[in-house]
Design a protein around this motif. Sequence first.
Motif, mmCIF file in Angstrom:
data_model
loop_
_atom_site.group_PDB
_atom_site.id
_atom_site.type_symbol
_atom_site.label_atom_id
_atom_site.label_comp_id
_atom_site.label_asym_id
_atom_site.label_seq_id
_atom_site.Cartn_x
_atom_site.Cartn_y
_atom_site.Cartn_z
ATOM 1 N N SER A 269 0.861 -1.184 0.000
ATOM 2 C CA SER A 269 0.000 0.000 0.000
ATOM 3 C C SER A 269 0.888 1.222 0.000
ATOM 4 N N ALA A 270 0.440 2.255 -0.720
ATOM 5 C CA ALA A 270 1.252 3.472 -0.794
ATOM 6 C C ALA A 270 1.291 4.220 0.528
ATOM 7 N N TYR B 59 6.071 9.758 0.068
ATOM 8 C CA TYR B 59 4.785 10.397 0.352
ATOM 9 C C TYR B 59 4.732 10.864 1.802
ATOM 10 N N HIS C 95 -8.720 10.393 -4.978
ATOM 11 C CA HIS C 95 -8.169 9.135 -4.473
ATOM 12 C C HIS C 95 -9.095 8.507 -3.436
ATOM 13 N N GLY D 78 -7.814 -1.819 4.163
ATOM 14 C CA GLY D 78 -6.924 -1.461 3.067
ATOM 15 C C GLY D 78 -5.805 -2.499 2.987
ATOM 16 N N GLY E 38 -2.796 -1.928 3.120
ATOM 17 C CA GLY E 38 -1.731 -1.552 4.055
ATOM 18 C C GLY E 38 -2.059 -1.896 5.492
ATOM 19 N N SER F 289 -4.679 -0.847 7.196
ATOM 20 C CA SER F 289 -5.471 0.178 7.876
ATOM 21 C C SER F 289 -6.944 -0.201 7.765
ATOM 22 N N TYR G 101 -9.807 4.961 7.272
ATOM 23 C CA TYR G 101 -8.519 5.571 7.652
ATOM 24 C C TYR G 101 -8.212 6.732 6.708
ATOM 25 N N SER H 234 -7.392 10.675 7.401
ATOM 26 C CA SER H 234 -6.092 11.233 7.035
ATOM 27 C C SER H 234 -6.257 12.443 6.110
#
Length: 443
Positions: free
Chosen positions: A283-284, A290, A364, A378, A380, A382, A387, A391
């Motif tokens: 996950s990014a 970033y 996004h 997600g 990642g 989360s 999440y 954010s």
Amino acid sequence: MNPEDAIRAALADFDVADYLVAARSQGRAELPSSLRHDAAVLYRRIVDYREHHSQISRTLDDILDLAQRFLSSEAFFDHTPVPRYRAYTNLSVLNWYLCTIHRTPYQRIWKRCVTAIQLLLHDLLSFEVNSLAGLESRGADSFDPATVRHRVGLLRSTLAAFSGSEPNMTLLGPCAGLAWDDYVTDAGAECALLQLTAFPQTSEHDEYLFLRSIHISECCFWGVLTATLAAAEQVKRGDLLRGASCLHVALPFAALLTPLFQILKTMPPEHFRRFRAATGQASAVQSRTYQLMQIVLVGANPATIGFIADVDDLQGVAAYDHPAFPSLASLLKAAIVVESPAAGPLREGAAALDKELRKWRTLHLGIARKYLADLPMGTGGSSGPSYLKLSVQHTMQAAGDALNPDGGHEAVYGGECDEHDAQWRQTTKRPVFSVAPPLSRDN
Ligand code: HEM
């Protein structure tokens, strides 16, 4: 055999061209385990050799460095079969191309980011056009010609808009069949960027789009991160006008994200679901660039810092969550800006940057909601869209507070943002200028 001959022989034994052909034909997850194991073994040999030999010729070390970066993904998969972001995307090679792995003048990084974006957009366009023409052997599953025709139109217009009248892109010769030494020449670096980063896990057609969207976004994150760092240094010196010029350099990078994600959105959600599991926990949110960009723009988000604290690739990022490392947002609220008559252009630059990033953040979030509609998590780890919503809200709130007029370190910048900003605007939106070291730590 002496150690240098031995390591050269080990490199020659692992035919990188064969690896590429095999990975391209079936997706990386389906590669023969023996080939993947050989790659991991070679990685460990290279690391060992570089650790134990202090005198290595420059050319050999360049080759070993690139080979190590490329093979690091396979070394990761050798002990952890579930992909994570850095290994999945071969980011070590992308960052090598962008020159963000050493102390490099920002001017060089910006040029590289622009060229990389053009090359990667062009590569994606070629992949889609060749697929339509029946000339592409990769990504044959779930290929939908009508979707891809629409995507090709968007790609063409995005590439033209970003490149302007004077593309910064070298026309590539054939990249197939290259050996390690070929990739480290000036001409070969572009082939390395394109060939050594493109490893979808599956043969699902749209995974190529997904992966390239990540690569192009990473170039944009680097552009925004480094230009904002440059702006912050100018502001700390009291030169608010130059600070504003630096923010203008960040703008085209930020502005590309929205059309890029519009292209990503041509992927039907069901296509995404066919390869999502194969991307494992990639996950990014694990993107170091970033997360640094966020800290430099608005400061650390406590929820994100807590969430990413255990991610290997993000070690040390939390250290920037410190009052001595002021974000652009905190600088906008500081006396040096608030009391300065020259604050106007700086605020306008920051507002324009924020506007572009807001557009992308909202898009996004919409994509996350649509594509993960009934999936609670997600990739990642989360809570997924929930999440992300928090954010995004936190970031927008922090930026909004800073831009409301009612509301460090020693300067290290040595460039001339205003001159370069003028060049950027007059020509092709190309960033050109030089500043101090970016924040990078790369394997
Ligand atoms: C179908 C495509 C995508 C979906 C469904 C999606 C979904 C998500 C979700 C649910 C998160 C929350 C963290 C987690 O994964 O657990 C996230 C975070 C993130 N994604 Fe995506 N994403 C997509 C494509 C991309 C692409 C192509 C990029 C480009 C690099 C990207 C950049 C990010 C970033 C930077 C974060 C961290 C945001 C933050 O911490 O505020 N995403 N994404």
